[in-house]
Motif scaffolding. Structure first.
Motif, short mmCIF file in Angstrom:
data_model
loop_
_atom_site.label_atom_id
_atom_site.label_comp_id
_atom_site.label_asym_id
_atom_site.label_seq_id
_atom_site.Cartn_x
_atom_site.Cartn_y
_atom_site.Cartn_z
N ILE A 181 0.89 -1.16 0.00
CA ILE A 181 0.00 0.00 0.00
C ILE A 181 0.92 1.21 0.00
O ILE A 181 1.76 1.36 0.90
CB ILE A 181 -0.90 0.01 1.26
CG1 ILE A 181 -1.81 -1.22 1.29
CG2 ILE A 181 -1.71 1.30 1.35
CD1 ILE A 181 -2.83 -1.30 0.16
N ALA A 195 -0.77 4.99 5.81
CA ALA A 195 -1.26 3.60 5.74
C ALA A 195 -0.13 2.62 5.41
O ALA A 195 -0.34 1.42 5.31
CB ALA A 195 -2.36 3.50 4.69
N GLN A 247 -7.38 8.78 -2.31
CA GLN A 247 -7.68 7.53 -1.60
C GLN A 247 -6.50 6.55 -1.68
O GLN A 247 -5.43 6.89 -2.18
CB GLN A 247 -8.95 6.89 -2.18
CG GLN A 247 -10.16 7.81 -2.13
CD GLN A 247 -10.49 8.27 -0.72
OE1 GLN A 247 -10.42 7.50 0.23
NE2 GLN A 247 -10.82 9.55 -0.58
N THR A 248 -6.77 5.36 -1.21
CA THR A 248 -5.69 4.37 -1.11
C THR A 248 -5.17 3.95 -2.49
O THR A 248 -5.94 3.78 -3.44
CB THR A 248 -6.24 3.11 -0.40
OG1 THR A 248 -6.86 3.53 0.80
CG2 THR A 248 -5.15 2.12 -0.10
N GLN A 267 -12.95 4.05 1.09
CA GLN A 267 -13.11 2.73 1.71
C GLN A 267 -14.42 2.54 2.44
O GLN A 267 -14.84 1.43 2.69
CB GLN A 267 -11.96 2.47 2.66
CG GLN A 267 -10.70 2.34 1.87
CD GLN A 267 -9.58 1.73 2.65
OE1 GLN A 267 -9.78 1.12 3.68
NE2 GLN A 267 -8.38 1.89 2.14
#
Ligand SMILES: O=C(O)CCC(=O)C(=O)O
Ligand SMILES: [Fe+2]
Length: 286
Positions: free
Chosen positions: A49, A55, A109-110, A238
């Motif tokens: 990630i 994160a 976002q991720t 998420q």
């Protein structure tokens, strides 16, 4: 990609410092291992990630080459700027009332990154797969290949597999399940820029109510030459329920049910790659 090559070029013990662990999907090892009896793909990979920074799980980040982290940083920033722009153009292209709708689902976002190393396979290159057929569980994927002319990526269309040319300095853009957009345009970009950059595919399929179709693809191996690739996956917010966005349904029928994002990802990673079966699960009868 120099740093990716640097990582894979190390002795096994050094790479194992980043090895996958039971509590995480990240790390160095093999993709989609779900049982002791399954036939494994002919490849090593490192999945991380990469955004947001907080994160990151540093247990899995290579410390050698020393520049690995900085390269991934600059690459993911530059590549995601391109991806956001593409999302906007894609929404515009299908006449969405609010062209920023898709972009908003993914911006900030991720992001995950999988770097793949496919060793040559002299004896059985025709019977061994580098990466089994799959669609990406992302919204959009940007794929960079360091192939030195070695072709490996294939996409499935009308039941047949087609080779995607390996063009140095080109990015392959895959639509992931969350977007379901059809496949693969290639953007030739300046190769210097690509050095700083290093699959929204399934998610896009669902969000766009099937307007965009996620692409099923796989990688084959070469009998005498190695190949590497880096896939940057953009994931949606998420906490969202993944289902068709209203403006892509437009008074028509919803073609997919909704699912929890987490549920979707759990199911995706818990099954051996098997084409698009995880997507069919969500398809509604018409
Ligand atoms: O190596 C390739 O060309 C494909 C990689 C890929 O599909 C992935 O990492 O999801
Ligand atoms: Fe993929």
């Amino acid at each position: 990609m120099n740093d990716v090559a640097g990582f894979f070029g190390q002795p096994l013990d050094a790479k194992k410092e980043c090895a996958q662990q039971a509590d995480s999907l990240e790390g160095y090892g093999q993709a989609f291992v779900v049982s002791e009896d399954q036939k494994l793909d002919w490849a090593d990979m490192l999945f991380l990630i990469v955004q947001p920074r907080e994160a990151r799980d540093t247990r899995f980040w290579p410390t050698r080459p020393a520049s690995f982290g900085d390269s991934v940083d600059s690459y993911s920033l530059e590549a995601s700027r391109l991806a956001y722009r593409l999302l906007e153009l894609m929404a515009r292209g299908v006449g969405a009332a609010d062209p920023a709708s898709l972009r908003r689902v993914f911006e900030g976002q991720t992001q995950g990154m999988r770097v793949n190393y496919y060793p040559p396979c002299r004896r059985a290159a025709d019977r061994v797969l580098g990466l089994s057929p799959h669609t990406d569980a992302s919204g959009l994927t940007l794929l960079l290949q360091a192939s030195n002319g070695v072709q490996g990526l294939q996409v499935r269309k009308d039941g047949r597999w087609f080779a995607v040319d390996a063009i140095d300095g080109a990015l392959v853009v895959n639509v992931g399940d969350f977007l379901e957009v059809r496949t693969c345009c290639q953007f030739c970009v300046d190769s210097m820029w690509l050095m700083y950059i290093d699959r929204l595919v399934s998610v896009l399929q669902i969000l766009s109510n099937g307007k965009f179709t996620s692409v099923e693809h796989r990688a084959v191996v070469h009998p005498t030459r190695e190949r590497m690739s880096a896939a940057l996956f953009l994931y949606p917010r998420q906490n969202m329920r993944v289902g068709p966005l209203p403006e892509f349904v437009n008074g028509g029928n919803e073609r997919y049910g909704s699912t929890d994002y987490e549920e979707f990802m759990k199911h995706y990673f818990a099954t051996k790659l098997d084409g698009r079966k995880h997507l069919d699960r969500l398809k509604l009868e018409q």
